[in-house]
Design a protein around this motif. Structure first.
Motif, PDB file in Angstrom:
ATOM      1  N   GLY A   1       0.774  -1.235   0.000  1.00 22.28           N
ATOM      2  CA  GLY A   1       0.000   0.000   0.000  1.00 22.28           C
ATOM      3  C   GLY A   1       0.801   1.277   0.000  1.00 22.28           C
ATOM      4  N   PHE A   2       2.123   1.199  -0.200  1.00 19.25           N
ATOM      5  CA  PHE A   2       2.914   2.416  -0.335  1.00 19.25           C
ATOM      6  C   PHE A   2       2.626   3.065  -1.686  1.00 19.25           C
ATOM      7  CE2 PHE A   2       5.600  -0.074   2.609  1.00 19.25           C
ATOM      8  CZ  PHE A   2       5.685   0.842   3.652  1.00 19.25           C
ATOM      9  N   SER A   3       2.923   4.348  -1.800  1.00 23.45           N
ATOM     10  CA  SER A   3       2.745   4.979  -3.103  1.00 23.45           C
ATOM     11  C   SER A   3       3.636   4.324  -4.143  1.00 23.45           C
ATOM     12  CB  SER A   3       3.006   6.485  -3.024  1.00 23.45           C
ATOM     13  OG  SER A   3       4.324   6.745  -2.608  1.00 23.45           O
ATOM     14  N   GLU A   4       4.826   3.824  -3.720  1.00 24.73           N
ATOM     15  CA  GLU A   4       5.706   3.106  -4.637  1.00 24.73           C
ATOM     16  C   GLU A   4       6.509   2.041  -3.888  1.00 24.73           C
ATOM     17  OE1 GLU A   4       7.852   6.324  -6.491  1.00 24.73           O
ATOM     18  OE2 GLU A   4       5.964   7.093  -7.279  1.00 24.73           O
ATOM     19  N   THR A   5       6.774   0.942  -4.575  1.00 24.15           N
ATOM     20  CA  THR A   5       7.627  -0.139  -4.086  1.00 24.15           C
ATOM     21  C   THR A   5       8.672  -0.430  -5.155  1.00 24.15           C
ATOM     22  OG1 THR A   5       5.874  -1.123  -2.741  1.00 24.15           O
ATOM     23  CG2 THR A   5       7.689  -2.563  -3.380  1.00 24.15           C
ATOM     24  N   VAL A   6       9.927  -0.568  -4.745  1.00 25.84           N
ATOM     25  CA  VAL A   6      11.034  -0.820  -5.673  1.00 25.84           C
ATOM     26  C   VAL A   6      11.556  -2.239  -5.462  1.00 25.84           C
ATOM     27  CG1 VAL A   6      13.393  -0.176  -6.282  1.00 25.84           C
ATOM     28  CG2 VAL A   6      11.730   1.587  -5.781  1.00 25.84           C
ATOM     29  N   PHE A   7      11.786  -2.946  -6.561  1.00 27.50           N
ATOM     30  CA  PHE A   7      12.407  -4.267  -6.550  1.00 27.50           C
ATOM     31  C   PHE A   7      13.805  -4.130  -7.166  1.00 27.50           C
ATOM     32  CE2 PHE A   7       7.896  -4.804  -6.495  1.00 27.50           C
ATOM     33  CZ  PHE A   7       7.664  -5.872  -5.642  1.00 27.50           C
ATOM     34  N   VAL A   8      14.810  -4.578  -6.429  1.00 24.10           N
ATOM     35  CA  VAL A   8      16.195  -4.463  -6.881  1.00 24.10           C
ATOM     36  C   VAL A   8      16.572  -5.747  -7.609  1.00 24.10           C
ATOM     37  CG1 VAL A   8      18.586  -4.090  -6.194  1.00 24.10           C
ATOM     38  CG2 VAL A   8      16.732  -2.955  -4.939  1.00 24.10           C
TER      39      VAL A   8
ATOM     40  N   PRO B   1       7.985   3.300 -15.388  1.00 20.77           N
ATOM     41  CA  PRO B   1       9.344   3.317 -15.937  1.00 20.77           C
ATOM     42  C   PRO B   1      10.288   4.245 -15.184  1.00 20.77           C
ATOM     43  CG  PRO B   1       7.856   4.575 -17.335  1.00 20.77           C
ATOM     44  CD  PRO B   1       7.001   3.911 -16.299  1.00 20.77           C
ATOM     45  N   PHE B   2       9.707   5.241 -14.492  1.00 18.25           N
ATOM     46  CA  PHE B   2      10.523   6.235 -13.780  1.00 18.25           C
ATOM     47  C   PHE B   2       9.699   6.798 -12.631  1.00 18.25           C
ATOM     48  CE2 PHE B   2      11.573  10.643 -12.909  1.00 18.25           C
ATOM     49  CZ  PHE B   2      12.947  10.587 -12.719  1.00 18.25           C
ATOM     50  N   ALA B   3      10.373   7.073 -11.512  1.00 20.11           N
ATOM     51  CA  ALA B   3       9.726   7.731 -10.371  1.00 20.11           C
ATOM     52  C   ALA B   3      10.806   8.373  -9.513  1.00 20.11           C
ATOM     53  CB  ALA B   3       8.905   6.743  -9.544  1.00 20.11           C
ATOM     54  N   GLY B   4      10.619   9.634  -9.173  1.00 20.03           N
ATOM     55  CA  GLY B   4      11.658  10.385  -8.488  1.00 20.03           C
ATOM     56  C   GLY B   4      11.980   9.880  -7.096  1.00 20.03           C
ATOM     57  N   HIS B   5      10.966   9.756  -6.232  1.00 18.59           N
ATOM     58  CA  HIS B   5      11.281   9.419  -4.845  1.00 18.59           C
ATOM     59  C   HIS B   5      11.768   7.980  -4.731  1.00 18.59           C
ATOM     60  CE1 HIS B   5       7.632   7.129  -3.495  1.00 18.59           C
ATOM     61  NE2 HIS B   5       8.234   7.026  -2.329  1.00 18.59           N
ATOM     62  N   SER B   6      11.318   7.106  -5.607  1.00 20.56           N
ATOM     63  CA  SER B   6      11.804   5.724  -5.606  1.00 20.56           C
ATOM     64  C   SER B   6      13.297   5.651  -5.916  1.00 20.56           C
ATOM     65  CB  SER B   6      11.040   4.908  -6.653  1.00 20.56           C
ATOM     66  OG  SER B   6       9.682   4.810  -6.323  1.00 20.56           O
ATOM     67  N   LEU B   7      13.733   6.424  -6.897  1.00 22.73           N
ATOM     68  CA  LEU B   7      15.132   6.361  -7.317  1.00 22.73           C
ATOM     69  C   LEU B   7      16.057   7.054  -6.329  1.00 22.73           C
ATOM     70  CD1 LEU B   7      14.742   6.868 -11.152  1.00 22.73           C
ATOM     71  CD2 LEU B   7      14.906   4.740  -9.850  1.00 22.73           C
ATOM     72  N   VAL B   8      15.625   8.169  -5.765  1.00 24.14           N
ATOM     73  CA  VAL B   8      16.420   8.826  -4.725  1.00 24.14           C
ATOM     74  C   VAL B   8      16.584   7.882  -3.529  1.00 24.14           C
ATOM     75  CG1 VAL B   8      16.468  10.719  -3.051  1.00 24.14           C
ATOM     76  CG2 VAL B   8      15.845  11.179  -5.426  1.00 24.14           C
ATOM     77  N   GLY B   9      15.490   7.251  -3.119  1.00 27.10           N
ATOM     78  CA  GLY B   9      15.545   6.349  -1.972  1.00 27.10           C
ATOM     79  C   GLY B   9      16.401   5.126  -2.227  1.00 27.10           C
ATOM     80  N   ALA B  10      16.216   4.479  -3.381  1.00 28.88           N
ATOM     81  CA  ALA B  10      16.994   3.277  -3.686  1.00 28.88           C
ATOM     82  C   ALA B  10      18.479   3.594  -3.852  1.00 28.88           C
ATOM     83  CB  ALA B  10      16.440   2.617  -4.942  1.00 28.88           C
ATOM     84  N   ALA B  11      18.787   4.728  -4.486  1.00 23.94           N
ATOM     85  CA  ALA B  11      20.189   5.115  -4.658  1.00 23.94           C
ATOM     86  C   ALA B  11      20.862   5.360  -3.313  1.00 23.94           C
ATOM     87  CB  ALA B  11      20.282   6.355  -5.536  1.00 23.94           C
ATOM     88  N   TRP B  12      20.139   5.980  -2.383  1.00 25.12           N
ATOM     89  CA  TRP B  12      20.671   6.205  -1.033  1.00 25.12           C
ATOM     90  C   TRP B  12      20.910   4.886  -0.321  1.00 25.12           C
ATOM     91  CZ3 TRP B  12      18.565   4.957   3.772  1.00 25.12           C
ATOM     92  CH2 TRP B  12      19.154   5.560   4.887  1.00 25.12           C
ATOM     93  N   LEU B  13      19.928   4.005  -0.377  1.00 23.85           N
ATOM     94  CA  LEU B  13      20.018   2.738   0.344  1.00 23.85           C
ATOM     95  C   LEU B  13      21.157   1.875  -0.185  1.00 23.85           C
ATOM     96  CD1 LEU B  13      18.669   0.814   2.436  1.00 23.85           C
ATOM     97  CD2 LEU B  13      17.360  -0.122   0.514  1.00 23.85           C
ATOM     98  N   LEU B  14      21.303   1.808  -1.501  1.00 21.25           N
ATOM     99  CA  LEU B  14      22.304   0.949  -2.119  1.00 21.25           C
ATOM    100  C   LEU B  14      23.651   1.637  -2.285  1.00 21.25           C
ATOM    101  CD1 LEU B  14      20.009  -0.587  -4.876  1.00 21.25           C
ATOM    102  CD2 LEU B  14      20.653  -1.625  -2.679  1.00 21.25           C
TER     103      LEU B  14
END
Length: 253
Positions: A62-69, A87-100
């Motif tokens: 139920g999140f606005s977005e979920t990312v699969f690595v 295909p693209f989402a700003g907060h998903s990519l900022v978050g995943a880039a920070w985490l990884l």
């Protein structure tokens, strides 16, 4: 290793029949660490190898977005809302880039460069990758604050095979300083009535206004942007781990 207390939530797999370790983040936090848009990151995409199982998990969470690595070294990621694949989402990519802790991340839209600058993580992407939004300006921040959530479907016209809606309401708080008050209504009818922080819409607004922006969205999230050459926009914000997550029922509302 990024700063913050790591919290790993284990989703019980009600929607999928499997257990998945999920890092839950808040992206575009305020200076005091509060607010930000919730994001789930599934570090091992192999646990949900097909589009149907990924969509089911995103809907369950139920999140606005979920990312699969799919490749943590090359930054290959797949992004889902509760209803559609993106295909693209700003907060998903900022978050995943920070985490990884990556310098490049690869969503379906293409290669995205990343930089880490103190407490901020930044991505660079063309505004044309952002899904269409209706960018509606208002005379004052108070008018934006007073808006009611519109009915699903109000806003931008639908894309082929994609969701409709996506109204981004904004007003100047301090035009000389580039400070903006904004709220975002995705209008998908998937249970997310309002986004706390919307990176894609921030890219579009920056491209339209042609200047660097400091955006206060939702309850108090902060997004920073700066236009670059060839239509590239830099988008940055703070990311924190989020302990306020119940894996059985999804994010607290």
């Amino acid at each position: 290793m990024n700063a913050g207390t790591k919290t790993t939530a284990t989703a019980t797999g009600t929607a999928t029949g499997t257990a998945t370790d999920i890092d839950v983040l808040r992206v575009f936090c305020a200076g005091d660490g509060r607010h930000g848009n919730a994001l789930a990151v599934v570090r091992d995409g192999r646990t949900h190898p097909d589009e149907a199982s990924r969509q089911a998990l995103a809907k369950h969470l139920g999140f606005s977005e979920t990312v699969f690595v799919d490749d943590p070294e090359l930054g290959v990621v797949d992004i889902y809302t509760p209803a559609v694949r993106l295909p693209f989402a700003g907060h998903s990519l900022v978050g995943a880039a920070w985490l990884l802790d990556l310098e490049v991340i690869n969503p379906p839209a293409g290669e995205v460069w990343v930089r880490h600058d103190g407490e901020f993580t930044w991505i660079n992407a063309p505004a044309e990758w952002a899904p269409p939004h209706t960018l509606r300006g208002y005379a004052s921040a108070a008018e934006v604050d007073a808006l009611e959530v519109p009915e699903p479907g109000v806003g931008a016209p639908p894309r082929p095979a994609g969701p409709r809606g996506r109204l981004y309401a904004w007003a100047w708080e301090d035009e000389s300083a580039g400070r903006i008050r904004a709220r975002a209504f995705p209008g998908r009818g998937d249970g997310i009535d309002e986004d706390e922080a919307t990176g894609a819409a921030a890219l579009l607004l920056t491209a339209e206004l042609g200047r660097a922006l400091n955006i206060r969205q939702g309850r108090g999230s902060q997004l920073l942007t700066a236009p670059g050459p060839d239509g590239i926009i830099e988008l940055g914000g703070r990311v924190r781990f989020d302990p306020a997550f119940d894996p059985a029922f999804g994010p607290a509302r």
